[in-house]
Design a protein around this motif. Structure first.
Motif, short mmCIF file in Angstrom:
data_model
loop_
_atom_site.label_atom_id
_atom_site.label_comp_id
_atom_site.label_asym_id
_atom_site.label_seq_id
_atom_site.Cartn_x
_atom_site.Cartn_y
_atom_site.Cartn_z
N ALA A 66 52.69 50.45 48.94
CA ALA A 66 51.50 51.22 49.01
C ALA A 66 52.10 52.72 49.21
N ALA A 67 53.05 52.92 49.97
CA ALA A 67 53.66 54.14 50.42
C ALA A 67 54.69 54.78 49.42
N CYS A 68 55.62 53.66 48.88
CA CYS A 68 56.52 54.15 47.95
C CYS A 68 57.08 52.78 47.30
N GLY A 69 56.77 52.71 45.93
CA GLY A 69 57.10 51.90 45.07
C GLY A 69 58.93 51.41 45.26
N SER A 70 59.67 52.32 45.29
CA SER A 70 60.83 52.18 45.37
C SER A 70 61.41 51.44 46.75
N ALA A 71 60.52 52.10 47.65
CA ALA A 71 61.16 51.49 49.04
C ALA A 71 60.67 50.24 49.17
N GLY A 72 59.28 49.84 48.64
CA GLY A 72 58.76 48.42 48.70
C GLY A 72 59.66 47.59 48.00
N VAL B 118 50.77 44.40 43.90
CA VAL B 118 49.42 44.85 44.36
C VAL B 118 49.64 46.17 45.40
N GLY B 119 50.58 46.19 46.23
CA GLY B 119 50.82 47.12 46.99
C GLY B 119 50.86 48.65 46.47
N LEU B 120 51.54 48.65 45.22
CA LEU B 120 51.56 49.74 44.42
C LEU B 120 50.35 50.21 43.91
#
Length: 394
Positions: A78-84, A246-248
């Motif tokens: 949710a904060a950063c797709g790449s980091a997730g 889902v987070g994204l």
């Protein structure tokens, strides 16, 4: 040994991850420019305890419940797709590493926060030699390889007899060469470069055969009887990737919710976008799509946790359904992202506006060969129609 600063409970782990949100978000644009997650974020993710979620307890890991894993990975995405996606890849790689022979695990888990990357594309060939294999070739999409200690390289067993067998070979990252070829429009900051093996000798105890693994057989003596490591790897990938998607989508909705209070709608009388009826319809529909996706995730995770507790086997229909659920919820989240993206106006195309990056990341995940909605729905439809699945990856 677990350090004293490690989270003591799963709720504490989630609190730590949540506290990182503004920090990770503030680095997301830089990650895209540099085409890799920043070192500061990589270290912060490690310090949070995320990397220990699938590490065996006897090495200082947590064996975190799947439900908490999904929640934690979603919060990072949710904060950063790449980091997730990096966190997801390294958490998944730790689970795979725990299925290797125990001798190899003793090498991997000298510290519980070890960073392991992996690839799923068999771009290399492994030739049997006395005591192991020699491996050569290129393997693309090695997310997080630049910050990894070990890499699980996917290769084909090139025996020259019969169809080649798929292998995972554990190799110290220092022995591999990394190509500077990750320049993609989605998940741009994930650092999913190609790794190259050149005549590397890999001992037999650092080789994991994928075929028996898909059938539920692991060479690890310590972990093979543990229900946690009995969860089917392919179905776990469905759950982990669902967390990223889902987070994204949740992150995109949050960004949209802030943005509509800061801008109007050009060439209309609306000075504030949040007052427009069309915005209400767009926001509500996007929210319902993401909420529906979250319900599918909960159903998927519930099945996996239930079977881990009871040991009851999965039917082919159930396995195919989980694959379909993964693809379908990804489609729902992409549709939600497209809705808020199109409602955000031309100014949202500026690279400093997170919504446009999240929309691209959602599109990239939907194109992933393992997540692709059309492929997964076709697979489920075949099984529902009484046909054999056209893949062993169930």
């Amino acid at each position: 040994m677990v350090v004293s600063s490690a989270p003591r409970t799963e709720s504490e782990l989630l609190d730590r991850v949540s506290a990182l949100h503004p920090f990770i978000r503030s680095h997301s644009a830089r990650a895209e420019r540099e085409r890799r997650v920043t070192r500061e974020v990589v270290e912060a993710i490690g310090d949070s305890g995320i990397l220990r979620m699938n590490v065996p307890r006897h090495y200082g890991g947590y064996q975190t419940s799947l439900r908490t894993q999904i929640d934690a990975l979603s919060r990072i995405s949710a904060a950063c797709g790449s980091a997730g996606y990096l966190a997801l890849s390294q958490a998944a790689a730790a689970f795979i590493a725990a299925l290797f022979p125990d001798e190899a695990q003793d090498e991997f888990f000298t510290v519980p926060d070890v960073r392991i990357s992996t690839t799923l594309v068999p771009g290399s060939k492994a030739v049997p030699v006395d005591g192991g294999y020699t491996v050569d070739g290129k393997s693309p999409f090695a997310t997080g390889c630049q910050d990894a200690d070990w890499h699980l390289l996917t290769a084909l067993d090139d025996t020259g007899e019969g169809p080649p067998e798929l292998l995972w070979l554990a190799i110290p990252m220092a022995d591999l060469r990394i190509l500077d070829d990750w320049d993609f429009s989605g998940l741009t900051g994930s650092g999913s470069n190609t790794v190259v093996a050149e005549g590397l000798r890999v001992p037999a105890h650092r080789v994991l055969r994928v075929g028996p693994l898909l059938e539920g057989t692991s060479p690890s003596r310590r972990n093979s009887a543990d229900p946690f490591y009995g969860m089917p790897l392919i179905l776990l990938f469905c759950a982990w990737t669902a967390a990223s998607v889902v987070g994204l989508a949740r992150g995109a909705l949050a960004e949209f919710g802030e943005r509509i209070h800061q801008r109007g709608i050009t060439y209309t009388f609306y000075e504030h976008q949040h007052e427009a009826a069309v915005t209400h319809l767009q926001f509500a529909e996007a929210e319902m799509k993401v909420s529906s996706a979250e319900l599918i995730v909960a159903d998927l995770v519930g099945l996996l946790e239930s079977r881990a507790a009871t040991g009851e086997p999965y039917t082919t229909v159930e396995r195919a359904r989980v694959r379909a659920q993964c693809g379908y919820l990804a489609r729902l989240c992409k549709e939600a992202g497209d809705l808020v993206g199109s409602a955000s106006g031309a100014s949202s195309l500026h690279r400093d506006v997170p919504v446009q990056r999240m929309v691209r990341d959602l599109n990239a995940l939907n194109l992933h060969s393992f997540i692709n909605p059309a492929t997964n729905l076709e697979l489920y439809g075949r099984v529902l129609s009484g046909l054999e699945p056209d893949t062993p990856f169930l």
